[in-house]
Design a protein around this motif. Structure first.
Motif, PDB file in Angstrom:
ATOM      1  N   ASP A  15       0.837  -1.205   0.000  1.00  0.00           N
ATOM      2  CA  ASP A  15       0.000   0.000   0.000  1.00  0.00           C
ATOM      3  C   ASP A  15       0.873   1.257   0.000  1.00  0.00           C
ATOM      4  O   ASP A  15       0.593   2.209  -0.749  1.00  0.00           O
ATOM      5  CB  ASP A  15      -0.926   0.008   1.221  1.00  0.00           C
ATOM      6  N   GLN A  46      -0.689  -7.562  -5.104  1.00  0.00           N
ATOM      7  CA  GLN A  46      -1.931  -7.348  -4.362  1.00  0.00           C
ATOM      8  C   GLN A  46      -3.095  -8.178  -4.913  1.00  0.00           C
ATOM      9  O   GLN A  46      -4.181  -8.165  -4.342  1.00  0.00           O
ATOM     10  CB  GLN A  46      -2.312  -5.866  -4.396  1.00  0.00           C
ATOM     11  N   TYR A  63       0.520  -4.085  -8.184  1.00  0.00           N
ATOM     12  CA  TYR A  63      -0.860  -4.582  -8.373  1.00  0.00           C
ATOM     13  C   TYR A  63      -0.885  -6.106  -8.469  1.00  0.00           C
ATOM     14  O   TYR A  63      -1.803  -6.766  -7.953  1.00  0.00           O
ATOM     15  CB  TYR A  63      -1.471  -3.972  -9.637  1.00  0.00           C
TER      16      TYR A  63
END
Length: 546
Positions: free
Chosen positions: A202, A238, A235
């Motif tokens: 994050d 994640q 990304y």
């Protein structure tokens, strides 16, 4: 017109260079100044200008050191290999002895860059830190941001992510203040990279997105490709494969060099496989196998092997696993060699430490032996001097005894007043007693008392008055007896006063030793004058100022 400007500037500088061959050191300094001015805007022209200088070894020391610094700087900016540190060391050695702290700081920095290319990261970090400490306050802020950014890169290589982030943030603050968007982008990208290494996705995403907003304002397609690739990697970690695919698709057109493009193909293959597009994934993995990076190549072979294994394509799986094993073994061999080299380096380091320790012990033993020898010599000298002093004291005592015997001998037959020999003997006795007194501790304290300031005299007389009096009475006993024989009415204090006068003591010292006042001293002198015959009085008090 703008494209012709660098060529025009270089033509002018090259013309100056040709003339410099005739005009000497002043022209060389002008060329170096011109190269320095071109360094930021046209580093390629600056490099050509510096390399065209004939016989740089014939320059003066100052120009040669500056030339070494500028040439290293120009090579660094033009991505020329810096693996040889002998050139920049000329600048470091000179400016360390010179007052130009700014050039010394830059010399440290570019020396650090050389060591970084040599993969000697600890030395590079040390030189970068020395550069920061040396750079005068208020100097080139853009240079400071470069130092902080390179420190961040080095700390990242050493797996010190938090320290690296602090360096990148220092650089970012300077570049934002200078409105240097390009350098600020690299700083944000570095901060994002440290969070990615710590699996803080994050936080990494926040900084990469800020870097993307910044790079969109710049006309640098390659940087746009790099940041999109980094975002794609975040990304993908994640699990947001759609966004990851969109970012890597945007990145690939901007990544033109083989290494960057093949690593992007490998990442795109992983993303497509996660999206269930297996055929497309195989296509990009096969493109990724062409990478010159053995780690990227090995990763692609492993991915193809795993995918074929899941699909039960055993033939393709075996072919790719064989290639994977070959490259994996190569990696292991490289790692083993690196580990062996590291062990050898550690062994050499320990051996060097042992040699230093042995030399240190030898040095310490030598120092101890020399110290003991020095102490022994001093002791022998002290003993010799003490023996000489004692021998002198014994000789004086013997001389005094002989003097007493002779005086007794002459005193039996002839009166003192009529015998010049007896008079000489008594004069000699005074000199002998004075010499004996000079060898006593009381004499040393009396001399110290004469030289001391008023406040210091109080302490000396308080602590050593008894010692001084005892040594005077013991040493001058014969003189006191002679005075008493000539004038029996003299008191012990009168005799002491006479001895202090014979020793040429000032009035203040006599007052301190006898613990009396000035008026009392005058009264005592008058009383002695009345008791003692005129000739003896004048003899005792002939040098007295009391």
């Amino acid at each position: 017109m703008k494209k012709l400007l660098p060529a025009f500037l270089f033509f002018i500088s090259f013309t100056i260079l040709l003339g410099a061959c005739r005009r000497g050191s002043h022209a060389v300094s002008s060329i170096l100044l011109l190269a320095d001015s071109l360094m930021q805007s046209h580093p390629d022209s600056s490099l050509q200008l510096l390399e065209a200088i004939p016989a740089p070894q014939k320059m003066g020391k100052t120009d040669r050191a500056w030339y070494a610094l500028l040439l290293t700087q120009a090579k660094y900016k033009n991505y020329v290999s810096l693996k040889n540190d002998s050139l920049i060391q000329v600048a470091v050695d000179y400016f360390e002895k010179n007052s130009d702290r700014e050039r010394l700081a830059k010399s440290y920095f570019y020396s650090g860059c050389v060591h970084r290319e040599q993969e000697d990261i600890p030395t590079a970090i040390n030189l970068y830190l020395k550069s920061l400490r040396t750079m005068p306050q208020g100097s080139d802020s853009a240079f400071l941001s470069m130092v902080y950014n390179d420190l961040g890169d080095c700390y990242t290589d050493q797996n010190m992510e938090e320290t690296a982030r602090n360096m990148y943030r220092q650089a970012y603050a300077i570049n934002v203040n200078n409105h240097d968007t390009l350098r600020a982008f690299h700083n944000l990208s570095g901060i994002g990279g440290t969070f990615l290494l710590e699996l803080q996705f994050d936080s990494a995403l926040i900084y990469y997105q800020q870097a993307l907003e910044m790079v969109l304002l710049l006309d640098y397609p390659v940087l746009l490709g790099v940041i999109y690739k980094n975002l794609s990697g975040v990304y993908n970690e994640q699990g947001e494969y759609g966004r990851a695919n969109d970012c890597i698709s945007r990145a690939i057109p901007y990544l033109l060099d083989i290494e960057s493009s093949t690593s992007a193909y490998s990442l795109k293959g992983d993303i497509l496989y996660n999206l269930g597009k297996k055929d497309s994934a195989f296509y990009y993995w096969n493109l990724g196998k062409n990478s010159s990076n053995i780690y990227t190549k090995t990763s692609n072979y492993y991915s193809i092997y795993q995918a074929n294994k899941e699909l039960s394509n055993w033939k393709d799986a075996i072919l790719n696993v064989d290639s994977f094993i070959v490259y994996y073994d190569s990696i292991q061999s490289m790692n083993d060699r690196a580990e062996i080299n590291e062990l050898m380096d550690k062994h050499l380091l320990e051996l060097h430490k042992y040699k230093l320790s042995t030399e240190h012990r030898r040095t310490m033993n030598l120092l101890i032996i020399l110290s003991l020898f020095f102490i022994l010599v001093l002791s022998l000298i002290f003993m010799w001097r003490d023996r000489c002093r004692k021998n002198k004291y014994i000789a004086l005592q013997k001389q005094l005894m002989d003097n007493r015997a002779e005086i007794l001998l002459y005193g039996k037959d002839i009166c003192e007043e009529e015998n010049s020999k007896l008079h000489e003997l008594k004069e000699l006795r005074i000199d002998i007693c004075i010499s004996l007194f000079r060898s006593t501790e009381g004499s040393k304290k009396l001399t110290e008392l004469m030289k001391a300031k008023p406040k210091e005299r109080i302490s000396i007389i308080h602590n050593h008055r008894v010692l001084i009096l005892n040594d005077i009475r013991r040493t001058f006993v014969d003189i006191m007896e002679d005075l008493n024989a000539c004038c029996s009415s003299l008191t012990m204090d009168d005799l002491l006063y006479c001895i202090l006068v014979i020793l040429h003591c000032p009035k203040e010292i006599i007052m301190d030793v006898m613990n009396t006042t000035s008026d009392a001293i005058k009264t005592r002198k008058n009383r002695i004058k009345n008791k003692m015959d005129k000739e003896l009085f004048e003899k005792v008090f002939m040098s007295d100022n009391v």
